[in-house]
Design a protein around this motif. Structure first.
Motif, short mmCIF file in Angstrom:
data_model
loop_
_atom_site.label_atom_id
_atom_site.label_comp_id
_atom_site.label_asym_id
_atom_site.label_seq_id
_atom_site.Cartn_x
_atom_site.Cartn_y
_atom_site.Cartn_z
N UNK A 20 37.58 85.99 55.04
CA UNK A 20 38.65 85.06 55.44
C UNK A 20 38.57 83.76 54.66
N UNK A 21 37.36 83.20 54.56
CA UNK A 21 37.21 81.93 53.86
C UNK A 21 37.40 82.08 52.36
N UNK A 22 37.02 83.23 51.78
CA UNK A 22 37.27 83.45 50.35
C UNK A 22 38.76 83.50 50.07
N UNK A 23 39.51 84.15 50.96
CA UNK A 23 40.96 84.21 50.79
C UNK A 23 41.56 82.81 50.93
N UNK A 24 41.07 82.07 51.91
CA UNK A 24 41.57 80.70 52.10
C UNK A 24 41.27 79.85 50.87
N UNK A 25 40.09 80.01 50.28
CA UNK A 25 39.72 79.25 49.09
C UNK A 25 40.63 79.60 47.92
N UNK A 26 40.91 80.89 47.75
CA UNK A 26 41.79 81.32 46.67
C UNK A 26 43.20 80.75 46.86
N UNK A 27 43.67 80.77 48.09
CA UNK A 27 45.00 80.22 48.37
C UNK A 27 45.07 78.73 48.10
N UNK A 28 44.01 78.01 48.49
CA UNK A 28 43.97 76.57 48.24
C UNK A 28 43.92 76.27 46.75
N UNK A 29 43.14 77.06 46.00
CA UNK A 29 43.07 76.85 44.56
C UNK A 29 44.42 77.07 43.90
N UNK A 30 45.13 78.10 44.34
CA UNK A 30 46.45 78.39 43.78
C UNK A 30 47.42 77.25 44.12
N UNK A 31 47.40 76.81 45.36
CA UNK A 31 48.29 75.73 45.77
C UNK A 31 47.97 74.44 45.01
N UNK A 43 38.82 72.06 49.19
CA UNK A 43 38.28 73.11 48.33
C UNK A 43 36.76 73.14 48.41
N UNK A 44 36.15 71.98 48.32
CA UNK A 44 34.69 71.89 48.36
C UNK A 44 34.16 72.35 49.72
N UNK A 45 34.84 71.94 50.78
CA UNK A 45 34.41 72.28 52.13
C UNK A 45 34.44 73.79 52.36
N UNK A 46 35.52 74.44 51.93
CA UNK A 46 35.65 75.88 52.12
C UNK A 46 34.63 76.63 51.25
N UNK A 47 34.44 76.16 50.03
CA UNK A 47 33.48 76.80 49.12
C UNK A 47 32.06 76.73 49.68
N UNK A 48 31.71 75.61 50.26
CA UNK A 48 30.38 75.45 50.83
C UNK A 48 30.21 76.29 52.09
N UNK A 49 31.29 76.44 52.85
CA UNK A 49 31.23 77.29 54.04
C UNK A 49 30.98 78.74 53.65
N UNK A 50 31.64 79.19 52.60
CA UNK A 50 31.40 80.55 52.10
C UNK A 50 29.94 80.71 51.70
N UNK A 51 29.38 79.71 51.04
CA UNK A 51 27.98 79.77 50.63
C UNK A 51 27.05 79.81 51.83
#
Length: 63
Positions: A20-31, A43-51
């Motif tokens: 879910x968070x990877x998809x959200x990160x990809x969507x945010x990057x595209x936007x 972007x940073x917050x979602x990326x760190x959550x995935x990690x």
């Protein structure tokens, strides 16, 4: 997502959250590439959550 919330989840729930968070990160990057985000730190917050989630999965699999 806080670390205390992550530790309470099962491995299956963690894997679902990672996707879910990877998809959200990809969507945010595209936007963000089309038009700048109002808060680009998302972007940073979602990326760190995935990690964090991935680290918890690895930790549990090694035990």
């Amino acid at each position: 997502m806080k670390q205390s919330e992550i530790t309470e989840l099962s491995v299956e729930e963690l894997k679902e959250k990672v996707t879910d968070f990877k998809k959200q990160h990809a969507d945010l990057k595209m936007a963000h590439s089309v038009t700048p985000l109002e808060n680009p730190l998302q972007l940073r917050k979602v990326k760190r959550t995935v990690a964090r989630l991935a680290t918890e999965i690895t930790k549990r699999e090694n035990q």
